[in-house]
Design a protein around this motif. Structure first.
Motif, PDB file in Angstrom:
ATOM      1  N   GLU A 232      12.281  13.080 -22.448  1.00 42.31           N
ATOM      2  CA  GLU A 232      12.956  14.313 -22.022  1.00 42.31           C
ATOM      3  C   GLU A 232      13.904  14.822 -23.114  1.00 42.31           C
ATOM      4  OE1 GLU A 232      14.248  17.649 -20.146  1.00 42.31           O
ATOM      5  OE2 GLU A 232      12.508  16.420 -19.603  1.00 42.31           O
ATOM      6  N   TYR A 233      14.719  13.927 -23.677  1.00 40.50           N
ATOM      7  CA  TYR A 233      15.645  14.361 -24.728  1.00 40.50           C
ATOM      8  C   TYR A 233      14.900  14.731 -26.007  1.00 40.50           C
ATOM      9  CZ  TYR A 233      19.598  13.238 -21.816  1.00 40.50           C
ATOM     10  OH  TYR A 233      20.520  13.216 -20.802  1.00 40.50           O
ATOM     11  N   ALA A 234      13.817  14.025 -26.318  1.00 41.26           N
ATOM     12  CA  ALA A 234      13.013  14.368 -27.497  1.00 41.26           C
ATOM     13  C   ALA A 234      12.448  15.783 -27.356  1.00 41.26           C
ATOM     14  CB  ALA A 234      11.896  13.349 -27.689  1.00 41.26           C
TER      15      ALA A 234
ATOM     16  N   LEU B  62      17.952   5.298 -25.718  1.00 39.89           N
ATOM     17  CA  LEU B  62      18.193   6.432 -24.820  1.00 39.89           C
ATOM     18  C   LEU B  62      19.587   7.011 -25.051  1.00 39.89           C
ATOM     19  CD1 LEU B  62      17.433   8.305 -22.473  1.00 39.89           C
ATOM     20  CD2 LEU B  62      18.174   6.496 -20.903  1.00 39.89           C
ATOM     21  N   VAL B  63      20.582   6.163 -25.123  1.00 37.77           N
ATOM     22  CA  VAL B  63      21.958   6.621 -25.327  1.00 37.77           C
ATOM     23  C   VAL B  63      22.076   7.387 -26.656  1.00 37.77           C
ATOM     24  CG1 VAL B  63      24.352   5.849 -25.683  1.00 37.77           C
ATOM     25  CG2 VAL B  63      22.935   4.767 -23.915  1.00 37.77           C
ATOM     26  N   LEU B  64      21.500   6.844 -27.716  1.00 41.72           N
ATOM     27  CA  LEU B  64      21.561   7.500 -29.014  1.00 41.72           C
ATOM     28  C   LEU B  64      20.827   8.842 -29.002  1.00 41.72           C
ATOM     29  CD1 LEU B  64      22.248   7.621 -32.024  1.00 41.72           C
ATOM     30  CD2 LEU B  64      20.209   6.209 -32.444  1.00 41.72           C
ATOM     31  N   THR B  65      19.646   8.875 -28.412  1.00 39.70           N
ATOM     32  CA  THR B  65      18.875  10.114 -28.359  1.00 39.70           C
ATOM     33  C   THR B  65      19.654  11.190 -27.610  1.00 39.70           C
ATOM     34  OG1 THR B  65      16.821   8.834 -28.433  1.00 39.70           O
ATOM     35  CG2 THR B  65      16.636  11.129 -27.740  1.00 39.70           C
ATOM     36  N   GLU B  66      20.293  10.798 -26.508  1.00 46.11           N
ATOM     37  CA  GLU B  66      21.103  11.754 -25.750  1.00 46.11           C
ATOM     38  C   GLU B  66      22.273  12.251 -26.588  1.00 46.11           C
ATOM     39  OE1 GLU B  66      24.242  13.452 -23.438  1.00 46.11           O
ATOM     40  OE2 GLU B  66      24.402  11.547 -24.504  1.00 46.11           O
ATOM     41  N   GLN B  67      22.923  11.372 -27.338  1.00 50.32           N
ATOM     42  CA  GLN B  67      24.078  11.780 -28.141  1.00 50.32           C
ATOM     43  C   GLN B  67      23.676  12.701 -29.294  1.00 50.32           C
ATOM     44  OE1 GLN B  67      27.626  11.283 -27.881  1.00 50.32           O
ATOM     45  NE2 GLN B  67      26.792  11.037 -25.829  1.00 50.32           N
ATOM     46  N   ILE B  68      22.509  12.491 -29.866  1.00 46.11           N
ATOM     47  CA  ILE B  68      22.017  13.395 -30.899  1.00 46.11           C
ATOM     48  C   ILE B  68      21.784  14.777 -30.284  1.00 46.11           C
ATOM     49  CG2 ILE B  68      20.097  13.887 -32.470  1.00 46.11           C
ATOM     50  CD1 ILE B  68      19.842  10.759 -32.757  1.00 46.11           C
ATOM     51  N   TYR B  69      21.150  14.794 -29.116  1.00 42.50           N
ATOM     52  CA  TYR B  69      20.932  16.069 -28.421  1.00 42.50           C
ATOM     53  C   TYR B  69      22.271  16.734 -28.096  1.00 42.50           C
ATOM     54  CZ  TYR B  69      19.799  19.405 -24.764  1.00 42.50           C
ATOM     55  OH  TYR B  69      19.703  20.551 -24.018  1.00 42.50           O
ATOM     56  N   ARG B  70      23.207  15.965 -27.595  1.00 43.15           N
ATOM     57  CA  ARG B  70      24.538  16.491 -27.272  1.00 43.15           C
ATOM     58  C   ARG B  70      25.178  17.105 -28.519  1.00 43.15           C
ATOM     59  NH1 ARG B  70      28.152  15.556 -23.086  1.00 43.15           N
ATOM     60  NH2 ARG B  70      26.646  14.105 -22.191  1.00 43.15           N
ATOM     61  N   GLY B  71      25.020  16.449 -29.663  1.00 40.11           N
ATOM     62  CA  GLY B  71      25.572  16.972 -30.911  1.00 40.11           C
ATOM     63  C   GLY B  71      25.013  18.335 -31.264  1.00 40.11           C
TER      64      GLY B  71
ATOM     65  N   GLU C 257      10.026  -0.380 -20.809  1.00 44.35           N
ATOM     66  CA  GLU C 257      10.542   0.152 -19.562  1.00 44.35           C
ATOM     67  C   GLU C 257      10.191   1.626 -19.411  1.00 44.35           C
ATOM     68  OE1 GLU C 257      12.237  -1.474 -21.838  1.00 44.35           O
ATOM     69  OE2 GLU C 257      13.052  -3.276 -20.916  1.00 44.35           O
ATOM     70  N   LYS C 258       9.460   1.941 -18.343  1.00 42.44           N
ATOM     71  CA  LYS C 258       8.977   3.302 -18.113  1.00 42.44           C
ATOM     72  C   LYS C 258      10.134   4.293 -17.974  1.00 42.44           C
ATOM     73  CE  LYS C 258       5.918   5.939 -15.084  1.00 42.44           C
ATOM     74  NZ  LYS C 258       5.101   5.923 -13.881  1.00 42.44           N
ATOM     75  N   TYR C 259      11.170   3.916 -17.247  1.00 40.54           N
ATOM     76  CA  TYR C 259      12.286   4.839 -17.009  1.00 40.54           C
ATOM     77  C   TYR C 259      13.006   5.185 -18.310  1.00 40.54           C
ATOM     78  CZ  TYR C 259      15.536   0.848 -17.212  1.00 40.54           C
ATOM     79  OH  TYR C 259      16.264  -0.238 -17.616  1.00 40.54           O
ATOM     80  N   LEU C 260      13.096   4.241 -19.259  1.00 39.98           N
ATOM     81  CA  LEU C 260      13.715   4.540 -20.544  1.00 39.98           C
ATOM     82  C   LEU C 260      12.808   5.451 -21.367  1.00 39.98           C
ATOM     83  CD1 LEU C 260      15.215   1.056 -21.491  1.00 39.98           C
ATOM     84  CD2 LEU C 260      16.448   3.077 -20.700  1.00 39.98           C
ATOM     85  N   LYS C 261      11.510   5.186 -21.343  1.00 37.48           N
ATOM     86  CA  LYS C 261      10.549   6.047 -22.059  1.00 37.48           C
ATOM     87  C   LYS C 261      10.638   7.478 -21.553  1.00 37.48           C
ATOM     88  CE  LYS C 261       6.958   2.655 -23.137  1.00 37.48           C
ATOM     89  NZ  LYS C 261       5.564   2.267 -22.900  1.00 37.48           N
ATOM     90  N   GLN C 262      10.752   7.636 -20.224  1.00 37.05           N
ATOM     91  CA  GLN C 262      10.822   8.979 -19.640  1.00 37.05           C
ATOM     92  C   GLN C 262      12.097   9.701 -20.070  1.00 37.05           C
ATOM     93  OE1 GLN C 262      10.389   7.785 -15.517  1.00 37.05           O
ATOM     94  NE2 GLN C 262       8.240   8.428 -15.471  1.00 37.05           N
ATOM     95  N   GLY C 263      13.207   9.006 -20.056  1.00 38.44           N
ATOM     96  CA  GLY C 263      14.477   9.617 -20.475  1.00 38.44           C
ATOM     97  C   GLY C 263      14.446  10.024 -21.938  1.00 38.44           C
ATOM     98  N   ILE C 264      13.944   9.155 -22.788  1.00 39.67           N
ATOM     99  CA  ILE C 264      13.856   9.459 -24.217  1.00 39.67           C
ATOM    100  C   ILE C 264      12.917  10.638 -24.439  1.00 39.67           C
ATOM    101  CG2 ILE C 264      13.048   8.583 -26.444  1.00 39.67           C
ATOM    102  CD1 ILE C 264      14.122   5.783 -25.426  1.00 39.67           C
TER     103      ILE C 264
END
Length: 159
Positions: A22-24, A139-148, A13-20
């Protein structure tokens, strides 16, 4: 700190790749971050319990091949311990402080994780009792790591 996510299956899924992505990119200011994919085991829709276990065993071996002995491992499991964003941030900070600079998160395939992977994990984490597609969980995990990392840096992102 080195943060790695080991996941079963490819992300299409392109939209998930884009979100990940961004957080990466954002995470690159705080740590070395990477995602490693392992092949999912092809399986028919209807499986017996023993066939399901066999799929998890094969996928588990692929996952364990990507984990080094020195890595601190979080297995994502529905029966794991739920944490707040602040609690995860605190754990990541303590791991870095006390010599665990290589942290790996593991997301299993659609059938979950093998017993061998769960036993290798230092801890299990749950994002609640919801069932989420493992692709979305990346995506959710990557965002939570960034949030941490943002929480630990005292930044306002987490509000």
């Amino acid at each position: 700190m080195n943060i790695k996510i080991v996941v079963v299956g490819k992300l299409k899924e392109k939209y998930l790749k884009q979100g990940i992505a961004e957080y990466a990119k954002r995470l690159s200011k705080f740590c070395k971050f990477k995602i490693m994919e392992v092949a999912d085991e092809k399986a028919p829709e209807k499986l017996s319990n023993s066939e399901m276990e066999q799929v998890k065993i094969v996928e588990g071996k692929r996952i364990l091949d990507k984990i080094k002995d020195k890595e601190y491992v979080y297995a994502l499991a529905i029966l794991g311990k739920e944490r707040s964003s602040e609690e995860l941030a605190d754990e990541l900070q303590k791991l870095g402080t006390y010599g665990h600079s290589d942290v790996t998160f593991v997301i299993g395939g659609s059938l979950g994780l093998s017993e061998a992977v769960l036993e290798r994990a230092n801890t299990q984490v749950s994002f609640g009792r919801f069932t989420l597609p493992h692709q979305l969980m990346r995506l959710v995990l990557t965002e939570q790591i960034y949030r941490g990392f943002m929480i630990n840096a005292g930044r306002t992102y987490n509000k």
